[in-house]
Scaffold this active site. Structure first.
Site, PDB file in Angstrom:
ATOM      1  CB  CYS A   1      -0.984  -0.068   1.164  1.00 13.00           C
ATOM      2  SG  CYS A   1      -2.407   1.015   1.012  1.00 13.00           S
ATOM      3  CG  HIS A   2      -0.388   4.913   1.372  1.00 20.83           C
ATOM      4  ND1 HIS A   2      -1.584   4.228   1.303  1.00 20.83           N
ATOM      5  CD2 HIS A   2      -0.604   6.104   0.767  1.00 20.83           C
ATOM      6  CE1 HIS A   2      -2.489   4.977   0.688  1.00 20.83           C
ATOM      7  NE2 HIS A   2      -1.921   6.118   0.351  1.00 20.83           N
TER       8      HIS A   2
END
Length: 181
Positions: A110-111
């Site tokens: 994800c991030h």
């Protein structure tokens, strides 16, 4: 199988996407490994289900108490706030960077690649991530791809990346494979 291997999970004190912590954690345990929660502070960390508070988890060690030499691999869970905080903490950035220098596998979802951008370890690598990170990754010298999981071996270590919680099954399998490799 990763019997006898210890895998660090590096997280901020809050803002971790819970499922991106708990699913890889379970996968490591089910494969015979030992997960350890590492954070910038002691006590408990606060996970989230997107923007809503979820569970808290006990920290096993702080980044100041351990080094990459203590572990066989690293997982970087996502959530927006989690890696955004970690990339501002020099000790956390150095901890992540050390896995690359030691040639140890790293899995980020994800991030989470934001922390790797700050560590300057994505240049020449191919990654995937949450789509909003693609410009940051390209600007840091990486090739960004939009796929469920990307396993990049074009560097000093194996780097496993995924985009989002929907990719967790593939991410967990690729991460465990890398840790066993």
């Amino acid at each position: 199988m990763i019997q006898g291997k210890t895998i660090a999970f590096l997280v901020a004190p809050e803002g971790i996407e819970q499922v991106e912590l708990t699913e890889p954690w379970k996968a490591v345990q089910q494969a015979g490994g030992t997960p350890k929660l590492v954070s910038t502070g002691s006590g408990r960390v606060q996970a989230f289900n997107h923007l809503d508070k979820a569970d808290t988890f006990p920290v096993d060690a702080t980044v100041d108490e351990v080094s990459a030499a203590d572990f066989d691999g690293l997982v970087l869970p996502g959530g927006v706030a989690n890696p955004d905080f970690l990339r501002t903490q020099p000790a956390a950035v150095r901890f992540a960077q050390a896995f690359f220098e030691a040639g140890k596998p790293v899995a980020a979802i994800c991030h989470a690649p934001w922390t790797l951008v700050e560590a300057d370890v994505v240049r020449g690598r191919t990654l995937t991530s949450w789509p909003s990170l693609q410009t940051d990754l390209r600007n840091a010298g990486a090739t960004w791809v939009d796929q469920e999981v990307m396993v990049c071996t074009a560097g000093p270590n194996t780097l496993v990346t995924s985009r989002k919680p929907d990719d967790l099954k593939a991410f967990c399998q690729a991460a465990v494979d890398a840790f066993g490799g």
